[in-house]
Design an enzyme around this catalytic site. Sequence first.
Site, PDB file in Angstrom:
ATOM      1  N   GLU A  91      -1.734  -5.053  -4.074  1.00  0.00           N
ATOM      2  CA  GLU A  91      -0.783  -4.373  -3.190  1.00  0.00           C
ATOM      3  C   GLU A  91       0.263  -5.347  -2.658  1.00  0.00           C
ATOM      4  O   GLU A  91       1.453  -5.008  -2.556  1.00  0.00           O
ATOM      5  CB  GLU A  91      -1.529  -3.704  -2.044  1.00  0.00           C
ATOM      6  CG  GLU A  91      -2.400  -2.549  -2.506  1.00  0.00           C
ATOM      7  CD  GLU A  91      -3.193  -1.921  -1.384  1.00  0.00           C
ATOM      8  OE1 GLU A  91      -3.610  -0.769  -1.543  1.00  0.00           O
ATOM      9  OE2 GLU A  91      -3.396  -2.589  -0.343  1.00  0.00           O
ATOM     10  N   ASP A 118       0.835  -1.200   0.000  1.00  0.00           N
ATOM     11  CA  ASP A 118       0.000   0.000   0.000  1.00  0.00           C
ATOM     12  C   ASP A 118       0.871   1.252   0.000  1.00  0.00           C
ATOM     13  O   ASP A 118       0.603   2.221  -0.724  1.00  0.00           O
ATOM     14  CB  ASP A 118      -0.922  -0.032   1.216  1.00  0.00           C
ATOM     15  CG  ASP A 118      -1.741   1.229   1.361  1.00  0.00           C
ATOM     16  OD1 ASP A 118      -2.529   1.533   0.452  1.00  0.00           O
ATOM     17  OD2 ASP A 118      -1.599   1.921   2.391  1.00  0.00           O
TER      18      ASP A 118
END
EC number: 3.1.26.3
Length: 238
Positions: A125, A53
């Site tokens: 991610e 992320d």
Amino acid sequence: MKGRSLNAEDRARLEAAIGYQFAEKERLDRALTHSSARSGRAINYQRLEFLGDRILGLCVAELLFQTFSDANEGELSVRLNQLVSAESCAKVADELSLHEFIRTGSDVKKITGKHMMNVRADVVESLIAAIYLDGGLEAARRFVLEHWTHRAASADGARRDAKTELQEWAHARFGVAPKYRTEDRSGPDHDPRFTVTVEVDGIDPETGVDRSKRGAEQVAAMKLLEREGVWQKRSAGN
């Protein structure tokens, strides 16, 4: 794919799709393993997702900074939030057909569909983090640029902050201010999901879900603005 690891054929097919060959194959397996796939060592992608992320945010922020040299901080933030949203990440997952490779437990029926969008987004991610750990930041950046450059060019950065826009529209149209209410908070501490409802007296409410309370408020405001025709709804390709 249920609990089994990737075989050589699947791994080669996936590595060809993502444009990267892993030196340590276990990293790719971990990036694809949902917490429901209870292996003996309890390995899953949650820690990778946390790292991915941040790497995605860095690479996209850098891309936007270089691409839109005249944009102010507010416009860049709007574009960034659009591009790193769960919806955008899930679209990348779908383009790569990642649902075919995600390892889950037998209680998870399917990974496709809107209700499993967050899982597919999380895996993207995690994959970015796995590439970073295996090949460094430049390898991760290449992956992000491959899949986000065209999205950055088409993202609707001209839009203002959704909450600000809704505030002004609601006041002009109804003489009232929007009210936001947090309906739910779910997920682990490192990756929460907030559900927020926005209400404007005189029309139906809308609900948004995001990884932060503010983000969920923005999503709810955006959905209401699109529904009421104040903003044009973004096409599926953006």
